[in-house]
Write a protein that holds these residues in place. Structure first.
Motif, PDB file in Angstrom:
ATOM      1  N   PRO A  56       0.825  -1.219   0.000  1.00  0.00           N
ATOM      2  CA  PRO A  56       0.000   0.000   0.000  1.00  0.00           C
ATOM      3  C   PRO A  56       0.856   1.264   0.000  1.00  0.00           C
ATOM      4  CG  PRO A  56       0.048  -0.940   2.195  1.00  0.00           C
ATOM      5  CD  PRO A  56       0.770  -1.920   1.304  1.00  0.00           C
ATOM      6  N   SER A  57       1.493   1.526  -1.119  1.00  0.00           N
ATOM      7  CA  SER A  57       2.366   2.691  -1.228  1.00  0.00           C
ATOM      8  C   SER A  57       1.587   3.989  -1.029  1.00  0.00           C
ATOM      9  CB  SER A  57       3.034   2.712  -2.610  1.00  0.00           C
ATOM     10  OG  SER A  57       3.787   3.888  -2.769  1.00  0.00           O
ATOM     11  N   LYS A  58       2.226   4.902  -0.321  1.00  0.00           N
ATOM     12  CA  LYS A  58       1.605   6.214  -0.083  1.00  0.00           C
ATOM     13  C   LYS A  58       1.672   7.109  -1.312  1.00  0.00           C
ATOM     14  CE  LYS A  58       4.222   7.406   3.408  1.00  0.00           C
ATOM     15  NZ  LYS A  58       5.043   6.498   4.213  1.00  0.00           N
ATOM     16  N   TYR A  59       2.457   6.704  -2.312  1.00  0.00           N
ATOM     17  CA  TYR A  59       2.768   7.606  -3.409  1.00  0.00           C
ATOM     18  C   TYR A  59       2.024   7.302  -4.706  1.00  0.00           C
ATOM     19  CZ  TYR A  59       6.336   8.794  -0.059  1.00  0.00           C
ATOM     20  OH  TYR A  59       6.970   9.185   1.091  1.00  0.00           O
ATOM     21  N   THR A  60       1.093   6.352  -4.676  1.00  0.00           N
ATOM     22  CA  THR A  60       0.291   6.061  -5.856  1.00  0.00           C
ATOM     23  C   THR A  60      -1.029   5.425  -5.424  1.00  0.00           C
ATOM     24  OG1 THR A  60       0.226   4.880  -7.978  1.00  0.00           O
ATOM     25  CG2 THR A  60       1.302   3.758  -6.152  1.00  0.00           C
ATOM     26  N   GLU A  61      -2.032   5.572  -6.272  1.00  0.00           N
ATOM     27  CA  GLU A  61      -3.310   4.903  -6.045  1.00  0.00           C
ATOM     28  C   GLU A  61      -3.365   3.574  -6.801  1.00  0.00           C
ATOM     29  OE1 GLU A  61      -5.595   6.043  -3.802  1.00  0.00           O
ATOM     30  OE2 GLU A  61      -3.934   7.421  -3.414  1.00  0.00           O
ATOM     31  N   HIS A  62      -2.390   3.374  -7.698  1.00  0.00           N
ATOM     32  CA  HIS A  62      -2.339   2.146  -8.501  1.00  0.00           C
ATOM     33  C   HIS A  62      -1.672   1.061  -7.665  1.00  0.00           C
ATOM     34  CE1 HIS A  62      -3.082   0.296 -12.322  1.00  0.00           C
ATOM     35  NE2 HIS A  62      -1.815  -0.026 -12.529  1.00  0.00           N
ATOM     36  N   SER A  63      -2.429   0.558  -6.713  1.00  0.00           N
ATOM     37  CA  SER A  63      -1.840  -0.259  -5.660  1.00  0.00           C
ATOM     38  C   SER A  63      -2.836  -1.279  -5.131  1.00  0.00           C
ATOM     39  CB  SER A  63      -1.365   0.656  -4.519  1.00  0.00           C
ATOM     40  OG  SER A  63      -1.229  -0.037  -3.310  1.00  0.00           O
ATOM     41  N   VAL A  64      -2.295  -2.271  -4.434  1.00  0.00           N
ATOM     42  CA  VAL A  64      -3.117  -3.302  -3.818  1.00  0.00           C
ATOM     43  C   VAL A  64      -4.123  -2.705  -2.832  1.00  0.00           C
ATOM     44  CG1 VAL A  64      -1.506  -3.743  -1.915  1.00  0.00           C
ATOM     45  CG2 VAL A  64      -2.956  -5.597  -2.737  1.00  0.00           C
ATOM     46  N   LYS A  65      -3.854  -1.511  -2.329  1.00  0.00           N
ATOM     47  CA  LYS A  65      -4.753  -0.889  -1.350  1.00  0.00           C
ATOM     48  C   LYS A  65      -6.104  -0.522  -1.966  1.00  0.00           C
ATOM     49  CE  LYS A  65      -2.950   3.830  -2.012  1.00  0.00           C
ATOM     50  NZ  LYS A  65      -2.123   4.902  -1.423  1.00  0.00           N
ATOM     51  N   ASN A  66      -6.156  -0.419  -3.280  1.00  0.00           N
ATOM     52  CA  ASN A  66      -7.412  -0.098  -3.952  1.00  0.00           C
ATOM     53  C   ASN A  66      -7.984  -1.284  -4.722  1.00  0.00           C
ATOM     54  OD1 ASN A  66      -7.678   2.657  -3.153  1.00  0.00           O
ATOM     55  ND2 ASN A  66      -6.030   3.181  -4.587  1.00  0.00           N
ATOM     56  N   SER A  67      -7.452  -2.465  -4.441  1.00  0.00           N
ATOM     57  CA  SER A  67      -7.932  -3.682  -5.101  1.00  0.00           C
ATOM     58  C   SER A  67      -8.883  -4.443  -4.173  1.00  0.00           C
ATOM     59  CB  SER A  67      -6.744  -4.582  -5.448  1.00  0.00           C
ATOM     60  OG  SER A  67      -6.267  -5.256  -4.282  1.00  0.00           O
ATOM     61  N   PRO A  68      -9.593  -5.445  -4.691  1.00  0.00           N
ATOM     62  CA  PRO A  68     -10.470  -6.260  -3.842  1.00  0.00           C
ATOM     63  C   PRO A  68      -9.704  -7.179  -2.890  1.00  0.00           C
ATOM     64  CG  PRO A  68     -11.092  -6.425  -6.164  1.00  0.00           C
ATOM     65  CD  PRO A  68      -9.752  -5.773  -6.111  1.00  0.00           C
TER      66      PRO A  68
END
Length: 478
Positions: A91-103
């Motif tokens: 869950p990188s703080k520097y992008t939204e293209h990340s596992v943090k925004n996945s299911p």
């Protein structure tokens, strides 16, 4: 007895491994895990436009990945934390293209952490891959702005997941959405790596470990770890390593123009030399990411065994890629072959027949008065060193009875550099006739010689030429 050219050889042996390189070489065999949105799109290179909603490996078990690697005899694991598509497995703080925004785990997952913790549990070392090319990030091609972004993500990985044994970089670089190509600030990247992970080797597009030159598992006949310093230039290593997933390089044999990197002739006009060992990287499947249509194209046990013997046994480390499926599991076919490979490695090299054999050398003692018994122990604290200028060594082994011999393992004490240039292996038959089994050039960290089940009660290793004087750390017969 002295020989012509010893002064030049003294210059060549000044290049020796650093502590981090020595630790890396002792690991010998480790795996790559390629896993990202590409696994779900069926591609090898993503374009950065993937919808993060496709990423949902519902049965992912990092412990199973690590256990599979350990069962195969591996000592470490490298995770593709971010490939060229820019999707981050943490869950990188520097992008939204990340596992943090996945299911995956409702956006609460962190696969980098899961893998690093599993490595600690099973006793494997952990390494990271962070592609320098991010096809999702709009600052790519904008110079310092993009370098700042890359360094920020690099810092997250180097500070939040424990000690790393390697930071693996390729030189992937292409045109961004703005039509520009990023010129990477390699020296800045290296500085951050050294400061935050001083014990980690920087591999491939880096100063510590180089790519062997192909993805087919091929190894040079004479693989030298002492090479010209300019080979570590990031602009050169990056260009050479833009190979991953590239059809031009897949199963490509070694380029003949690069077959000699470290001979006396090759290095005679080079002013600066370095220790720069090779790594053989190859995938268990045709692709680096999992593709269902390749389930019948998994490398066989015999093929992997051959690659292991020639790479680890040819003065390189072996990095074998294992791509998980969409559900996050490793295919049972891959697992079965890897388990068999691990059993082969463990069973084959478990019992060193030299332990109970008679060993003699010419000269009878080394330059410090030590006997050849020093070579029975696989340890750089024990070694047999000829006196300076005596560049030949005869090692005679006598068994108490006729034995079936499968493999011979030779190791130089590379803390004193790589020295052996030419050697032969032979035995005397019942009539006393000398029969040559093998003729070789370099040894380096490790050389494994296939003795093809020869039945005999004796074996002789004849080092015909070496730089200054041979320094042998280990002999094993299996």
């Amino acid at each position: 007895m002295s020989y012509i050219g010893i002064e030049e050889d003294i210059r060549l042996i000044k290049a020796v491994p650093s502590e981090r390189q020595l630790t890396y070489e002792k690991m010998e065999f480790f795996c790559f895990i390629h896993f990202t949105v590409n696994t779900f799109t069926g591609s090898e290179w993503g374009d950065g436009k993937e919808d993060v909603s496709i990423f949902n490996p519902t049965e992912l078990d990092a412990r199973l990945w690590v256990k599979t690697a350990k069962d195969a005899g591996m000592k470490g694991l490298i995770l593709t934390c971010k490939h060229h598509d820019g999707f981050c497995l943490w869950p990188s703080k520097y992008t939204e293209h990340s596992v943090k925004n996945s299911p995956y785990k409702n956006g609460k997952g962190d696969i980098v952490r899961e893998v690093s913790e599993a490595c600690k549990e099973f006793g494997l070392k952990f390494g990271i891959y962070l592609s320098p090319w991010d096809r999702n990030n709009s600052s790519y091609g904008k110079g310092k702005e993009y370098d700042d972004y890359y360094v920020n993500q690099l810092t997250e990985l180097l500070t939040e997941y424990g000690e790393l044994y390697t930071i693996w970089l390729d030189g992937a670089c292409g045109e961004g959405a703005n039509g520009k190509i990023q010129k990477y600030d390699w020296n800045r990247y290296y500085k951050v790596m050294r400061e935050l992970q001083p014990n980690a080797v920087i591999s491939i597009s880096g100063p510590d470990v180089r790519w062997c030159g192909n993805e087919a598992g091929e190894v040079r006949e004479s693989e030298w770890s002492v090479v010209a310093k300019d080979m570590t230039d990031p602009s050169i290593t990056a260009e050479l390593s833009q190979h991953e997933d590239n059809e031009e390089f897949r199963d490509r044999p070694l380029d003949e123009t690069q077959s000699d990197l470290g001979s006396r002739e090759r290095l005679k006009n080079e002013k600066e030399l370095v220790w720069y060992p090779a790594e053989t990287d190859v995938s268990i499947r045709p692709g680096w990411f999992y593709h269902e249509e390749e389930d019948n194209k998994v490398r066989s046990f015999e093929n992997l065994k051959d690659i292991y013997l020639k790479s680890v046994g040819g003065n390189t480390a072996l990095l074998l890629n294992i791509p998980p499926m969409k559900n996050g599991k490793i295919h049972e076919k891959d697992m079965a072959i890897l388990k068999r490979l691990g059993e082969f490695i463990n069973d084959t090299f478990k019992n060193n027949l030299l332990k109970n054999a008679l060993i003699k050398t010419v000269p009878e003692h080394d330059c410090r008065g030590n006997s050849p018994d020093m070579m029975r122990t696989d340890d750089y604290n024990t070694y047999f060193m000829n006196k300076e200028g005596d560049n030949k060594l005869l090692i005679e082994i006598k068994f108490d009875e006729c034995k079936k011999l499968n493999y011979l393992v030779l190791k130089e004490a590379i803390t004193f550099s790589q020295r052996v240039e030419k050697f032969n292996v032979y035995f005397n038959d019942e009539s006393g006739k000398k029969i040559k089994i093998f003729e070789g050039t370099t040894i380096g960290y490790k050389r494994i010689i296939d003795l093809k089940g020869t039945k005999t009660d004796n074996l002789t290793i004849e080092i015909e030429d070496s730089r200054v004087a041979p320094v042998m750390s280990f002999v094993g017969v299996y």
